[in-house]
Design a protein around this motif. Structure first.
Motif, mmCIF file in Angstrom:
data_model
loop_
_atom_site.group_PDB
_atom_site.id
_atom_site.type_symbol
_atom_site.label_atom_id
_atom_site.label_comp_id
_atom_site.label_asym_id
_atom_site.label_seq_id
_atom_site.Cartn_x
_atom_site.Cartn_y
_atom_site.Cartn_z
ATOM 1 N N THR A 241 30.653 37.947 33.964
ATOM 2 C CA THR A 241 30.191 38.063 32.577
ATOM 3 C C THR A 241 28.673 37.975 32.469
ATOM 4 O O THR A 241 28.109 38.361 31.450
ATOM 5 C CB THR A 241 30.855 37.012 31.668
ATOM 6 N N SER A 242 28.011 37.490 33.518
ATOM 7 C CA SER A 242 26.545 37.415 33.519
ATOM 8 C C SER A 242 25.910 38.777 33.769
ATOM 9 O O SER A 242 24.792 39.030 33.333
ATOM 10 C CB SER A 242 26.063 36.422 34.575
ATOM 11 N N THR A 243 26.622 39.671 34.500
ATOM 12 C CA THR A 243 26.057 40.984 34.837
ATOM 13 C C THR A 243 26.917 42.146 34.333
ATOM 14 O O THR A 243 26.515 43.297 34.469
ATOM 15 C CB THR A 243 25.927 41.136 36.360
ATOM 16 N N SER A 244 28.116 41.847 33.824
ATOM 17 C CA SER A 244 29.099 42.841 33.366
ATOM 18 C C SER A 244 29.722 43.655 34.505
ATOM 19 O O SER A 244 30.453 44.599 34.250
ATOM 20 C CB SER A 244 28.504 43.785 32.320
ATOM 21 N N ARG A 245 29.457 43.316 35.756
ATOM 22 C CA ARG A 245 30.080 43.994 36.893
ATOM 23 C C ARG A 245 31.485 43.444 37.077
ATOM 24 O O ARG A 245 31.739 42.260 36.860
ATOM 25 C CB ARG A 245 29.288 43.781 38.179
ATOM 26 N N GLN A 246 32.403 44.315 37.484
ATOM 27 C CA GLN A 246 33.757 43.845 37.746
ATOM 28 C C GLN A 246 34.303 44.523 38.986
ATOM 29 O O GLN A 246 33.880 45.607 39.371
ATOM 30 C CB GLN A 246 34.665 44.064 36.545
ATOM 31 N N GLY A 247 35.246 43.833 39.630
ATOM 32 C CA GLY A 247 35.854 44.331 40.851
ATOM 33 C C GLY A 247 36.472 43.185 41.633
ATOM 34 O O GLY A 247 36.786 42.127 41.073
ATOM 35 N N TRP A 248 36.629 43.382 42.934
ATOM 36 C CA TRP A 248 37.347 42.455 43.816
ATOM 37 C C TRP A 248 36.394 41.610 44.636
ATOM 38 O O TRP A 248 35.409 42.128 45.185
ATOM 39 C CB TRP A 248 38.245 43.252 44.753
ATOM 40 N N VAL A 249 36.668 40.298 44.731
ATOM 41 C CA VAL A 249 35.896 39.370 45.558
ATOM 42 C C VAL A 249 36.886 38.561 46.377
ATOM 43 O O VAL A 249 37.919 38.115 45.870
ATOM 44 C CB VAL A 249 35.016 38.424 44.707
ATOM 45 N N ARG A 250 36.573 38.370 47.662
ATOM 46 C CA ARG A 250 37.449 37.586 48.537
ATOM 47 C C ARG A 250 37.509 36.145 48.051
ATOM 48 O O ARG A 250 36.499 35.546 47.712
ATOM 49 C CB ARG A 250 36.924 37.665 49.965
ATOM 50 N N ASP A 251 38.721 35.587 48.026
ATOM 51 C CA ASP A 251 38.946 34.269 47.424
ATOM 52 C C ASP A 251 38.223 33.120 48.104
ATOM 53 O O ASP A 251 37.878 32.144 47.447
ATOM 54 C CB ASP A 251 40.447 33.968 47.369
ATOM 55 N N ASP A 252 37.960 33.207 49.406
ATOM 56 C CA ASP A 252 37.268 32.096 50.057
ATOM 57 C C ASP A 252 35.794 32.025 49.651
ATOM 58 O O ASP A 252 35.105 31.075 50.005
ATOM 59 C CB ASP A 252 37.433 32.152 51.581
ATOM 60 N N LEU A 253 35.321 32.985 48.868
ATOM 61 C CA LEU A 253 33.948 32.988 48.366
ATOM 62 C C LEU A 253 33.863 32.566 46.902
ATOM 63 O O LEU A 253 32.778 32.562 46.319
ATOM 64 C CB LEU A 253 33.344 34.391 48.525
ATOM 65 N N LEU A 254 35.017 32.219 46.324
ATOM 66 C CA LEU A 254 35.087 31.894 44.896
ATOM 67 C C LEU A 254 35.437 30.426 44.662
ATOM 68 O O LEU A 254 36.108 29.805 45.494
ATOM 69 C CB LEU A 254 36.150 32.763 44.223
ATOM 70 N N PRO A 255 35.022 29.869 43.514
ATOM 71 C CA PRO A 255 35.421 28.506 43.185
ATOM 72 C C PRO A 255 36.939 28.410 43.081
ATOM 73 O O PRO A 255 37.591 29.326 42.567
ATOM 74 C CB PRO A 255 34.762 28.236 41.834
ATOM 75 N N ASN A 256 37.499 27.327 43.574
ATOM 76 C CA ASN A 256 38.945 27.075 43.545
ATOM 77 C C ASN A 256 39.758 28.191 44.199
ATOM 78 O O ASN A 256 40.910 28.416 43.849
ATOM 79 C CB ASN A 256 39.438 26.851 42.107
ATOM 80 N N TYR A 257 39.160 28.915 45.136
ATOM 81 C CA TYR A 257 39.815 30.036 45.833
ATOM 82 C C TYR A 257 40.312 31.110 44.883
ATOM 83 O O TYR A 257 41.356 31.725 45.111
ATOM 84 C CB TYR A 257 40.930 29.543 46.752
ATOM 85 N N GLY A 258 39.588 31.364 43.811
ATOM 86 C CA GLY A 258 39.895 32.467 42.920
ATOM 87 C C GLY A 258 41.070 32.208 42.006
ATOM 88 O O GLY A 258 41.466 31.073 41.753
ATOM 89 N N SER A 259 41.642 33.296 41.517
ATOM 90 C CA SER A 259 42.743 33.216 40.563
ATOM 91 C C SER A 259 44.014 32.661 41.202
ATOM 92 O O SER A 259 44.253 32.827 42.393
ATOM 93 C CB SER A 259 43.040 34.616 40.017
ATOM 94 N N SER A 260 44.827 32.018 40.388
ATOM 95 C CA SER A 260 46.133 31.528 40.827
ATOM 96 C C SER A 260 47.250 32.435 40.321
ATOM 97 O O SER A 260 48.425 32.140 40.524
ATOM 98 C CB SER A 260 46.373 30.112 40.301
ATOM 99 N N TYR A 261 46.896 33.519 39.658
ATOM 100 C CA TYR A 261 47.886 34.444 39.075
ATOM 101 C C TYR A 261 47.895 35.738 39.863
ATOM 102 O O TYR A 261 46.850 36.392 39.994
ATOM 103 C CB TYR A 261 47.533 34.720 37.600
ATOM 104 N N HIS A 262 49.054 36.119 40.404
ATOM 105 C CA HIS A 262 49.109 37.335 41.221
ATOM 106 C C HIS A 262 49.097 38.580 40.342
ATOM 107 O O HIS A 262 49.576 38.569 39.197
ATOM 108 C CB HIS A 262 50.314 37.330 42.158
ATOM 109 N N CYS A 263 48.502 39.646 40.880
ATOM 110 C CA CYS A 263 48.467 40.924 40.178
ATOM 111 C C CYS A 263 49.845 41.580 40.288
ATOM 112 O O CYS A 263 50.516 41.429 41.307
ATOM 113 C CB CYS A 263 47.428 41.851 40.807
#
Length: 130
Positions: free
Chosen positions: A106-128
């Motif tokens: 939301t800071s840059t308006s870019r969207q896409g995929w990021v590997r979970d080990d690089l995200l806080p709390n290992y990313g989303s807990s909801y599967h696509c």
């Protein structure tokens, strides 16, 4: 993501059974055991639904790349910094054995995929959805 490997070891000429629990070193935190998730191809026109209520998390790894699919071989369209606010949508299993979260920075308006080990709390807990 976890498997059992049975081996035999010899100690002083005596065969001993040996059981090892193998966890892939590259795999992110196991998510959704028994849930079927899919890899999203590079440049996929499919945007998964925003299933995750987390919409204002910060603290990603500096320079983590936002990609067009759930693989490091996909083109990077942006990056995240620890101060950026992230809106998680859902996660999937990439063809590289890692889990990936679809997000909008939301800071840059870019969207896409990021590997979970690089995200806080290992990313989303909801599967696509498949």
């Amino acid at each position: 993501m976890r498997g059992t490997v049975k081996l035999a070891a010899a100690v002083a000429g005596v065969a001993l059974p040996l059981v090892l629990i193998a966890t892939p070193a590259q795999a992110g935190t196991p998510k959704g055991d028994g849930v079927t998730v899919q890899h999203y191809a590079c440049n996929s026109a499919v945007v998964p639904p925003n299933s995750d209520p987390i919409s204002a998390i910060t603290g990603g790894s500096s320079g983590a790349r936002i990609r067009t699919g759930s693989s490091t071989s996909c083109t990077a369209v942006g990056s995240i910094e620890p101060s950026h606010r992230l809106d998680f949508y859902c996660y999937t299993l990439g063809n590289d054995g890692y889990t990936w979260t679809y997000l909008r920075n939301t800071s840059t308006s870019r969207q896409g995929w990021v590997r979970d080990d690089l995200l806080p709390n290992y990313g989303s807990s909801y599967h696509c959805p498949n």
